[in-house]
Design an enzyme around this catalytic site. Structure first.
Site, PDB file in Angstrom:
ATOM      1  N   LYS A  56      40.594 -54.454   2.022  1.00  0.00           N
ATOM      2  CA  LYS A  56      41.465 -53.683   1.125  1.00  0.00           C
ATOM      3  C   LYS A  56      42.908 -53.720   1.635  1.00  0.00           C
ATOM      4  O   LYS A  56      43.153 -53.526   2.833  1.00  0.00           O
ATOM      5  CB  LYS A  56      40.963 -52.237   1.022  1.00  0.00           C
ATOM      6  CG  LYS A  56      41.676 -51.389  -0.024  1.00  0.00           C
ATOM      7  CD  LYS A  56      41.017 -50.009  -0.140  1.00  0.00           C
ATOM      8  CE  LYS A  56      41.688 -49.136  -1.186  1.00  0.00           C
ATOM      9  NZ  LYS A  56      41.047 -47.796  -1.290  1.00  0.00           N
ATOM     10  N   SER A  79      40.212 -46.138  -5.980  1.00  0.00           N
ATOM     11  CA  SER A  79      41.274 -47.105  -5.826  1.00  0.00           C
ATOM     12  C   SER A  79      40.802 -48.456  -5.282  1.00  0.00           C
ATOM     13  O   SER A  79      41.549 -49.428  -5.343  1.00  0.00           O
ATOM     14  CB  SER A  79      42.339 -46.558  -4.868  1.00  0.00           C
ATOM     15  OG  SER A  79      41.803 -46.393  -3.557  1.00  0.00           O
ATOM     16  N   SER A  96      37.163 -43.190  -3.435  1.00  0.00           N
ATOM     17  CA  SER A  96      37.668 -44.542  -3.705  1.00  0.00           C
ATOM     18  C   SER A  96      36.780 -45.671  -3.206  1.00  0.00           C
ATOM     19  O   SER A  96      37.051 -46.838  -3.482  1.00  0.00           O
ATOM     20  CB  SER A  96      39.073 -44.705  -3.113  1.00  0.00           C
ATOM     21  OG  SER A  96      39.978 -43.853  -3.774  1.00  0.00           O
TER      22      SER A  96
END
Length: 522
Positions: A92, A167, A191
């Site tokens: 990420k 996210s 997330s």
């Protein structure tokens, strides 16, 4: 390909659909090389990511160098660095990697290249995990759909017109599109778990402090947690074991006995759930939950009962205030953390405007212009909310009250764990919704994290495991399993037993049903 390659794994298509366990075993056994595995996944990214947009940056050359190092070590007769040596991973883009661009999904960090590795990154390197690149996310991890990324949305591989969650939508989509078998996410209010739920993958949020946050760009420091993502529970557990553990570089890192999630998975598969008490949280169901989601959840409860678990209902009365408390605590902390992006130290710097024939060139002018150009609408909204909540005269009424609610929610969990070993609920109240459907309605967007936020406020471990496809949309649904603080072993045991029972009953796990997605790069 090596000469002794076995037919099932001799093509790139077969390699990218393999689990991390299968890939690691194939590399260790000489069936194929780490370079071949990495190249197969890079080819897959080149073929489909033009449509999925899971990645913001692909480190092809660096990944092949890392894979070659694994192959060289094996050729020299050295023991594997870890059970995941040579397996590719998507990182990420809020976790820093030395020499690789990191943006956190924001224009304000465009062009910034970190000079060091996050602790999680260095542990992955030490374990021989091959990092393919950086994945898309809502700007600074603020969002539930990955539509708030400054670099455009990620699309759900199950249906390219729908969101992949947020996210961590980029990491989850990379798994569901078979672009990587492993991924790293971060979970502030859900997330990791919510994207896992809507993409039919597995995602785990460890106990707060169980994985180092050093080198992870902060959103809300008392909530952020790094965690593992994969397509199976065992792959997730193996990755969890690689990244967890105390880190003196992180003041919030806790010292605890080694987790060994892998053994917990083996126990769940071998022993079922006899003697395990599972609590259904009364407040995390009913109104606001999609019918297809609740049908899948009811079927999951029956499966758990069939495995020998005792099901009890528990009540957590203060969960009704969790969403409100979260959206006071998070903006308050992010307004403080994001103050560091001042146009002086990182990335973007925008010159101020000219007013009345005079250039506005003070530090404050440049800072204001840079933030105006570099931050997106959601980031600005939360900074303003947080600044207001922390302002003189309002601190006790807003932030202080929210922290008191947080304490009550922790007490609810403690009371619930007196009656049950783990708690369960749907991970997301709905399946993946169409892109753009909620982008102009922040409150509707915030409700997507309804089921995951209580666990974040309490700092407990929690994960989402695929529980099937919703009958009303045909899209994946996730089962959330929440353990007590440092109760990852119980959580993984239940998840592994459930996953195994689902595969036996249905012939395959949910990730295997994902569309082939054989599309051309744009």
């Amino acid at each position: 390909m090596s000469d002794n390659a076995v037919s099932d794994h001799s093509t790139s298509a077969a390699l990218v659909r393999s689990t991390a366990v299968e890939l690691a075993a194939g590399i260790a056994g000489g069936e194929y090389t780490a370079v071949e595995v990495a190249q197969a996944h890079l080819d897959r990214i080149a073929a489909v990511d033009g449509d999925v947009h899971a990645f913001l940056h692909v480190s092809g050359e660096l990944a092949l160098q890392q894979a070659a190092a694994v192959d060289a070590a094996r050729a020299a007769g050295e023991p594997a660095a870890s059970p995941l040596a040579g397996v590719p991973l998507a990182l990420k883009d809020i976790v820093v990697q030395q020499g690789v661009p990191t943006t956190a999904g924001s224009k304000i960090l465009e062009g910034w290249i970190p000079p060091y590795d996050a602790t999680v990154t260095s542990r992955l390197r030490d374990a021989g995990v091959v990092i393919l690149g950086k994945t898309n996310l809502d700007e600074f991890a603020m969002g539930s759909s990955t539509e708030n990324s400054a670099y455009g949305p990620t699309r759900n591989p199950w249906d390219l017109t729908r969101i992949p969650g947020g996210s961590g939508g980029g990491s989850a989509a990379a798994l569901a599109a078979f672009e990587a078998p492993l991924a790293i996410g971060t979970d502030t209010g859900g997330s990791i778990r919510q994207p896992a739920s809507v993409t039919g993958t597995v995602g785990a949020k460890p106990t707060y402090g169980g994985v180092s946050r050093y080198g992870v760009i902060a959103l809300a420091s008392s909530l952020d947690q790094v965690g593992p993502c994969a397509r199976t529970v065992m792959d997730t557990a193996l990755l969890h074991d690689v990244i967890s553990g105390h880190d003196p570089m992180d003041s919030t890192s806790i010292q605890f006995a080694y987790l060994n999630a892998t053994k917990a998975v083996e126990a769940g598969r071998a022993d079922g759930l006899q003697g395990v008490k599972i609590g259904i949280v009364k407040e995390l169901s009913g109104e606001g939950y999609q019918a297809g989601v609740m049908e899948s959840f009811t079927a999951a409860v029956a499966t758990l009962q069939g495995l020998g678990a005792e099901i009890v209902e528990v009540s957590c009365p203060h969960f009704r205030y969790a969403l409100a408390a979260y959206y006071l605590i998070l903006p308050s902390e992010c307004s403080s953390n994001l103050a560091r992006f001042d146009a002086m130290r990182y990335g973007l710097r925008t010159l101020a405007d000219v007013r009345d024939g005079h250039a506005l060139v003070s530090a404050e002018d440049v800072m204001s212009a840079t933030r105006g150009a570099g931050f997106g609408a959601e980031v600005k909204r939360r900074i303003m909310l947080g600044t207001y909540a922390l302002s003189a005269g309002y601190y006790d009424a807003y932030y202080g009250s929210a922290q008191k609610v947080r304490t009550l929610i922790r007490q609810d969990f403690e009371n619930a764990y007196a009656a049950a070993d783990v708690l369960i609920s749907p991970a997301s109240p709905v399946t993946a919704f169409p892109l753009g459907e909620k982008v102009d309605d922040p409150m509707a967007m915030y409700l997507n994290d309804l089921a995951t936020i209580p666990g974040s406020l309490a700092g407990i471990p929690a994960m989402s495991v695929p529980s099937g496809l919703a009958a009303d949309t045909g899209l994946p649904v996730g089962l959330q399993i929440m353990g007590p603080t440092l109760g990852e072993a119980q959580m993984y045991r239940v998840a592994a037993a459930f996953e195994q029972a689902y595969i036996v009953a249905n012939g395959s796990g949910v990730p295997a049903l994902a569309p082939a997605l054989e599309v051309s790069a744009r």
